[in-house]
Enzyme design. Structure first.
Site, PDB file in Angstrom:
ATOM      1  N   TYR A 201      30.825  44.927  49.043  1.00 60.30           N
ATOM      2  CA  TYR A 201      31.933  44.660  48.122  1.00 60.30           C
ATOM      3  C   TYR A 201      33.241  44.706  48.910  1.00 60.30           C
ATOM      4  O   TYR A 201      33.464  45.602  49.718  1.00 60.30           O
ATOM      5  CB  TYR A 201      32.005  45.696  46.993  1.00 60.30           C
ATOM      6  CG  TYR A 201      33.359  45.627  46.331  1.00 60.30           C
ATOM      7  CD1 TYR A 201      33.659  44.586  45.453  1.00 60.30           C
ATOM      8  CD2 TYR A 201      34.381  46.512  46.676  1.00 60.30           C
ATOM      9  CE1 TYR A 201      34.921  44.446  44.920  1.00 60.30           C
ATOM     10  CE2 TYR A 201      35.651  46.379  46.140  1.00 60.30           C
ATOM     11  CZ  TYR A 201      35.914  45.346  45.267  1.00 60.30           C
ATOM     12  OH  TYR A 201      37.176  45.195  44.760  1.00 60.30           O
ATOM     13  N   HIS A 250      32.805  50.911  44.335  1.00 58.79           N
ATOM     14  CA  HIS A 250      32.390  49.844  43.419  1.00 58.79           C
ATOM     15  C   HIS A 250      31.080  50.156  42.713  1.00 58.79           C
ATOM     16  O   HIS A 250      30.204  49.298  42.584  1.00 58.79           O
ATOM     17  CB  HIS A 250      32.333  48.493  44.143  1.00 58.79           C
ATOM     18  CG  HIS A 250      32.998  47.399  43.366  1.00 58.79           C
ATOM     19  ND1 HIS A 250      32.311  46.376  42.783  1.00 58.79           N
ATOM     20  CD2 HIS A 250      34.293  47.193  43.062  1.00 58.79           C
ATOM     21  CE1 HIS A 250      33.164  45.580  42.150  1.00 58.79           C
ATOM     22  NE2 HIS A 250      34.367  46.049  42.303  1.00 58.79           N
TER      23      HIS A 250
HETATM   24 MG    MG Z   1      37.788  48.678  42.015  1.00 60.80          MG
END
Ligand code: MG
Length: 444
Positions: A201, A250
């Site tokens: 991410y 995340h």
């Molecule tokens: Mg975030």
């Protein structure tokens, strides 16, 4: 009237096109000034949805138009991943409910909209309500001839301290990016690095795909955790002790892994660790709190008071990160901010590229006013956005500054917006899947 003309006069540009826009602005402001001087309270005449994608993300803005010429307001209702659903929610449900109501009753309109669906606190309708709510605050500011932060009580700070995103496929690239932001004056940088072979991410991927028994994007938790720790070890060595470092997990870890990550990162003294749990696992925050002093930020995915209230009440997080264009707008955000002030929980509103400049302005006006402001996520506006949204907040030296025009201080050029329609792609803006090596879906 003079004061309003002086405020807007300062913003007039020198080109002929800008002069036309300014003249329209002056007419609009004169109309709203009439409303402020004892004329009948303006009523909502229409709700219009403006959609555009000047930077890729699908942005949605609600324009609330009143029955007084030139008096209107804008609010961000963006939900990039389900963008086509916001316009029907506004057109089919909020518009029939709200047309004919007076614009001054923001709280009443919020409660009316919130309760009208019976089932509440869901995405899509929350976004639509956010758009209307922010637009009504914009209108109130325009009527008063004041920026919204003045309506809230005025400035508690001069500018809004920001954190920038440094990211790279390799650790050295992320560190180089951080140095660039530090050279611009940023004092806070979020650090993300790709893990070789994985769908990470917030950073690109390097290397060959790790082994997996499926063909879709793949992620493996332990490898990602080791990579994040290596990033912060290198970052502290190379960037020194003074820069504030942030990291977004995340929501990819299991609860016990999240405890380990928070403990292992303690030595690098993060400003905050974000979304180390998913919203479904928030009961585990008390375990992380007991095990680690790493500051915790949470909330960008929250829809409901049922999610943020326990974490703030029990002081289980340090920073609330709700998404103003999703939680219902400025009206609920200022209430939760006030609750956080009492509990010593600060704010770090979610400010990525999938918030329109109107939404960013709404966060910045609130940031300027509240005592328990913590930090604001920084996303630069590109030239296409600036051509559509005239008057976006300005970044200087790692701080955002609002302009001093009434309302949010932003005018939208709808002809420019129309040049950047939503693009077509197979998932229509929805996110694809990421799987563990064995094929199980993970949260992302
Ligand atoms: Mg975030």
């Amino acid at each position: 009237m003079m004061r309003r003309r002086e405020l807007f006069g300062a913003a007039m540009a020198s080109t002929a096109v800008a002069a036309m826009v300014s003249s329209k602005e002056a007419d609009a402001q004169a109309a709203s000034a009439r409303a402020a001087r004892g004329m009948p309270m303006p009523k909502i005449k229409d709700l219009k949805v403006i959609e555009c994608a000047p930077k890729g993300s699908r942005l949605t803005v609600v324009k609330v138009i009143t029955d007084q010429d030139g008096l209107y307001g804008y609010g961000c209702a963006t939900f990039t991943q389900r963008a086509d659903l916001i316009k029907p929610a506004v057109d089919l449900y909020l518009k029939p409910l709200l047309v004919g109501r007076t614009v001054d009753r923001i709280e009443d309109i919020w409660q009316m909209s919130y309760n009208s669906s019976y089932w509440r606190n869901g995405p899509v309708e929350n976004n639509a309500i956010s758009g209307v709510d922010q637009a009504l605050w914009d209108i109130k500011g325009r009527m008063a001839g004041m920026p919204v932060y003045q309506l809230l009580g005025g400035k508690a700070r001069e500018g809004v301290d920001l954190y920038a995103h440094a990211e790279g496929a390799e650790i050295s690239q992320t560190i180089d990016e951080a140095k660039k932001f530090m050279a611009q004056g940023f004092r806070h940088v979020r650090m993300q690095v790709g893990t070789p072979g994985m769908a990470g991410y917030g950073a690109p991927r390097a290397g060959n795909r790790i082994p997996a028994i499926h063909d879709e994007p793949v992620f493996e938790r332990e490898g990602a955790k080791r990579r994040a720790l290596a990033l912060f070890e290198a970052a502290r060595k190379e960037l020194g002790p003074e820069i504030e470092l942030l990291h977004d997990a995340h929501e990819r870890y299991t609860p016990t892994e999240a405890i380990q990550v928070a403990k292992d990162l303690e030595q690098y003294r993060l400003f905050f660790l974000e979304d180390v749990l998913s919203p479904e696992d928030i009961i585990w925050f008390k375990n992380i709190r007991a095990a680690s002093s790493t500051p915790l930020a949470m909330g960008e995915l929250f829809n409901s008071p049922h999610e943020w209230t326990p974490l703030i009440k029990d002081r289980l997080i340090d920073y609330m990160r709700m998404h103003l264009s999703q939680m219902g707008g400025l009206t609920p955000a200022r209430k939760v901010a006030a609750m956080g002030e009492i509990m010593s929980v600060r704010t770090a509103w979610h400010g990525p590229g999938d918030v329109s400049p109107i939404g960013h302005a709404a966060m910045i006006h609130l940031d300027l006013n509240i005592t328990n402001f913590g930090i604001q996520e920084f996303t630069p506006f590109n030239d296409a956005e600036k051509a559509i949204f005239k008057g976006v907040p300005e970044m200087r030296g790692g701080y955002y500054y609002a302009n001093d025009k009434p309302g949010w201080g932003i005018e939208i050029d709808e002809a420019e917006a129309a040049k950047h329609p939503f693009r077509k792609d197979p998932l229509n803006g929805g996110w694809g899947v990421i799987r563990l090596p064995d094929g199980q879906i993970i949260k992302q």
